[in-house]
Design an enzyme around this catalytic site. Structure first.
Site, short mmCIF file in Angstrom:
data_model
loop_
_atom_site.label_atom_id
_atom_site.label_comp_id
_atom_site.label_asym_id
_atom_site.label_seq_id
_atom_site.Cartn_x
_atom_site.Cartn_y
_atom_site.Cartn_z
N SER A 144 0.81 -1.29 0.12
CA SER A 144 -0.15 -0.01 0.01
C SER A 144 0.68 1.20 0.02
O SER A 144 1.94 1.22 0.55
CB SER A 144 -0.90 0.08 1.32
OG SER A 144 -1.36 1.37 1.37
N TYR A 157 -1.51 -0.61 9.89
CA TYR A 157 -1.62 -0.79 8.69
C TYR A 157 -0.58 -0.41 7.85
O TYR A 157 0.04 -1.31 7.03
CB TYR A 157 -2.82 -0.31 7.92
CG TYR A 157 -3.19 -0.61 6.49
CD1 TYR A 157 -3.37 -1.99 6.08
CD2 TYR A 157 -3.01 0.30 5.37
CE1 TYR A 157 -3.72 -2.10 4.89
CE2 TYR A 157 -3.35 0.06 4.35
CZ TYR A 157 -3.35 -1.13 3.97
OH TYR A 157 -3.73 -1.38 2.59
#
Length: 255
Positions: A144, A157
């Site tokens: 990501s 995350y």
């Protein structure tokens, strides 16, 4: 175009029932691969399996908790038993909530790290065994853009995805000489249910988020799928250990 041809190859795609995983699975099937889909929920997997079979490819749904190393081994064993080989692994399962640093519990931290990073560690090592034995394979990790930025609202995350980038390089250094290439794609904002639902919960228009990049829009899952195709195919035969940032281009801030 022959370098993109995946005919005769078998791919395992985690998180394959929805979003980027589904998009990647369909693109790989379009280019000839048979596909095994893994995720916790069986219903989305079966829907994507039917789409892949409609393309004339073999497809199999294997509900799997990819945070469990034993289930990861079962997934690889099932793939080999049912389809005879394993050539491509796409580690796409992942996700997390968005909230401030103080709101995260210890249990939630461990869950996020297990899903986004632990799954890549466990499943890649299981999948690498048959790939190394046959002398060829490709692993594509879906990371990501959060892993490359400072994002306090997504700290666990982002940290876990940064770990994915690091593991990608380490695994590539260990396995490329033996025929198994490992690369990652750090995705920006993509029109997937996990992102759209989270933004709507926060009262944020998803399209406004897409407007911050140079393309002025959200990405589509199949666009990331074509990035996966590049890394999974012989077109990227001289590329290993890389993290490609697919995010629509740098916006006004130059990120």
């Amino acid at each position: 175009m022959s370098r993109f041809d995946l005919t005769g190859r078998v791919a395992v795609v985690t998180g394959g029932g929805t979003g980027i995983g589904r998009g990647a699975a369909l693109v790989l099937a379009e280019y000839g691969a048979d596909v095994v889909l893994a995720a916790r929920r069986p219903e989305p997997l079966e829907s994507t399996v039917n789409e892949i079979r409609a393309l004339g490819r073999r497809a199999l749904a294997v509900p799997t908790d990819v945070t469990d190393p034993d289930r990861c081994q079962d997934l690889v064993d099932t793939t080999l038993g049912e389809l005879g080989r394993l050539d491509i692994l796409v580690n796409c399962a992942g996700g997390a909530e968005t909230k401030s640093l103080a709101q995260w519990t210890e249990e939630e931290w461990h869950q996020v790290v297990a899903l986004n990073l632990g799954s890549v560690w466990f499943l890649s090592r299981c999948a690498a065994k048959p790939m190394l034995a046959q002398g060829k394979g490709a692993i594509v990790n879906i990371s990501s853009g959060a892993s490359l930025l400072s994002m306090p609202q997504a700290a666990p995350y982002a940290a876990s995805k940064a770990g994915v980038n690091s593991l990608t390089g380490s695994m590539a250094a260990a396995w490329t000489r033996k025929g198994v290439r490992v690369n990652a794609i750090a995705v920006g904002a993509v029109r997937a249910a996990t992102l759209v639902d989270d933004l709507e919960r926060l009262g944020i228009d998803p399209d406004s988020v897409g407007g911050t990049n140079a393309s002025g829009r959200l990405g589509e899952p199949d666009e990331i799928g074509h990035g996966v195709l590049f890394f999974a195919s012989d077109a990227s035969g001289f590329c290993s250990g890389q993290t490609l940032y697919m995010h629509g281009g740098p916006g006004p801030a130059g990120i």
